[in-house]
Design a protein around this motif. Structure first.
Motif, mmCIF file in Angstrom:
data_model
loop_
_atom_site.group_PDB
_atom_site.id
_atom_site.type_symbol
_atom_site.label_atom_id
_atom_site.label_comp_id
_atom_site.label_asym_id
_atom_site.label_seq_id
_atom_site.Cartn_x
_atom_site.Cartn_y
_atom_site.Cartn_z
ATOM 1 N N HIS A 1 0.854 -1.180 0.000
ATOM 2 C CA HIS A 1 0.000 0.000 0.000
ATOM 3 C C HIS A 1 0.898 1.240 0.000
ATOM 4 N N ILE A 2 0.633 2.155 -0.923
ATOM 5 C CA ILE A 2 1.461 3.351 -1.061
ATOM 6 C C ILE A 2 0.630 4.584 -0.729
ATOM 7 N N CYS A 3 1.077 5.337 0.271
ATOM 8 C CA CYS A 3 0.336 6.553 0.636
ATOM 9 C C CYS A 3 0.811 7.747 -0.191
ATOM 10 N N TYR B 1 -4.244 3.535 -2.769
ATOM 11 C CA TYR B 1 -5.653 3.632 -2.327
ATOM 12 C C TYR B 1 -5.681 4.551 -1.111
ATOM 13 N N ASN B 2 -6.122 5.775 -1.310
ATOM 14 C CA ASN B 2 -6.064 6.766 -0.241
ATOM 15 C C ASN B 2 -7.263 7.721 -0.273
ATOM 16 N N PRO B 3 -8.417 7.244 0.238
ATOM 17 C CA PRO B 3 -9.595 8.121 0.262
ATOM 18 C C PRO B 3 -9.449 9.257 1.272
ATOM 19 N N ASN B 4 -8.357 9.255 1.999
ATOM 20 C CA ASN B 4 -8.112 10.249 3.057
ATOM 21 C C ASN B 4 -7.373 11.484 2.554
ATOM 22 N N ILE B 5 -7.061 11.558 1.265
ATOM 23 C CA ILE B 5 -6.271 12.703 0.786
ATOM 24 C C ILE B 5 -7.196 13.744 0.155
ATOM 25 N N HIS B 6 -7.202 14.921 0.735
ATOM 26 C CA HIS B 6 -8.092 16.005 0.314
ATOM 27 C C HIS B 6 -7.296 17.313 0.246
ATOM 28 N N PRO B 7 -7.735 18.325 -0.470
ATOM 29 C CA PRO B 7 -8.813 18.257 -1.447
ATOM 30 C C PRO B 7 -8.375 17.564 -2.737
ATOM 31 N N PHE B 8 -9.194 17.650 -3.767
ATOM 32 C CA PHE B 8 -8.943 16.877 -4.977
ATOM 33 C C PHE B 8 -7.593 17.188 -5.632
ATOM 34 N N ARG B 9 -7.229 18.474 -5.629
ATOM 35 C CA ARG B 9 -5.951 18.846 -6.262
ATOM 36 C C ARG B 9 -4.775 18.171 -5.568
ATOM 37 N N TYR C 1 -6.563 4.307 8.899
ATOM 38 C CA TYR C 1 -5.634 3.174 8.700
ATOM 39 C C TYR C 1 -6.418 1.919 8.334
ATOM 40 N N ARG C 2 -7.523 1.725 9.070
ATOM 41 C CA ARG C 2 -8.326 0.521 8.834
ATOM 42 C C ARG C 2 -8.847 0.471 7.399
ATOM 43 N N MET C 3 -9.377 1.591 6.924
ATOM 44 C CA MET C 3 -9.906 1.631 5.551
ATOM 45 C C MET C 3 -8.836 1.189 4.560
ATOM 46 N N ARG C 4 -7.661 1.748 4.727
ATOM 47 C CA ARG C 4 -6.611 1.511 3.729
ATOM 48 C C ARG C 4 -5.993 0.111 3.844
ATOM 49 N N LEU C 5 -5.783 -0.339 5.074
ATOM 50 C CA LEU C 5 -5.182 -1.666 5.243
ATOM 51 C C LEU C 5 -6.157 -2.778 4.857
ATOM 52 N N GLU C 6 -7.413 -2.582 5.194
ATOM 53 C CA GLU C 6 -8.398 -3.618 4.867
ATOM 54 C C GLU C 6 -8.506 -3.770 3.352
#
Ligand code: SF4
Length: 193
Positions: free
Chosen positions: A6-8, A32-40, A87-92
């Motif tokens: 997994h690459i942040c 896979y990183n839904p935690n990175i905001h905003p879109f830019r 962490y859970r979202m990304r590791l799972e």
């Protein structure tokens, strides 16, 4: 061993990747990183990983969908433990993806950062190992902290100024705001008017 990493972001990959390869592990990357905001910012970090992947000849799968809503649905009202949720979202998802790909193990570049809760990441990795019956490769990549920074600068990778979520972005600017106010306060105090 074939492993899904997994690459942040690009900079956090520069140290773990050669360490894993030196150990004879065949590495595939997973962004896979839904935690990175905003879109830019999300785009910038993904582009940074692309740049690293090209230079390192690393195959990477990118989850390109911007995950703001998904992240917020999980975190809102639980902000005090948002990092655990994150962490859970990304590791799972990484464990699931590694299984889908038929690989033997998974790991994460989050284990490189001095700013993350290392013990929590390790514990969650173990939990996902049990749950999905796929090995979690643990290593304390923090030992290569400075080496990783130096490499990322040499490679001219984008280096972010905050962790990723909108909360961490706010904290960054709040600090600046406090400093600014302090400076203005000193100015006013020293003024003769
Ligand atoms: S501060 Fe970082 S680890 Fe914590 S929730 Fe935000 S993006 Fe995730």
């Amino acid at each position: 061993m074939k492993l899904l990493l997994h690459i942040c972001c690009g900079p956090c990959t520069t140290y773990p990747l050669p360490v894993l390869r030196d150990a004879g592990i065949e590495v595939q990357g997973y962004f896979y990183n839904p935690n990175i905001h905003p879109f830019r910012e999300f785009k910038k970090r993904m582009d940074g990983v692309r740049m690293l992947a090209e230079q390192e000849k690393l195959p990477v799968e990118y989850e390109q969908e911007y995950g703001l809503c998904e992240y917020l649905r999980r975190v809102v009202f639980h902000e005090h433990r948002r990092c655990q949720i994150c962490y859970r979202m990304r590791l799972e998802q990484t464990a699931i993806k590694a299984r889908e790909k038929g690989l033997e193990a998974f790991s994460t570049t989050l284990l490189y950062s001095r700013y993350q809760n290392h013990a929590a990441i390790r514990a969650l990795g173990r939990e996902m190992e049990e749950k999905y019956q796929i090995a979690f490769y643990y290593a304390d990549f923090r030992e290569g902290w400075q080496e990783g920074i130096d490499r990322s600068i040499d490679m001219d990778l984008y280096r972010q100024a905050y962790c990723g979520c909108i909360y961490s972005e706010q904290e960054r600017y709040d600090r600046q705001l406090r400093q600014k106010k302090k400076k203005q306060g000193e100015c006013e105090n020293n003024c003769d008017r």
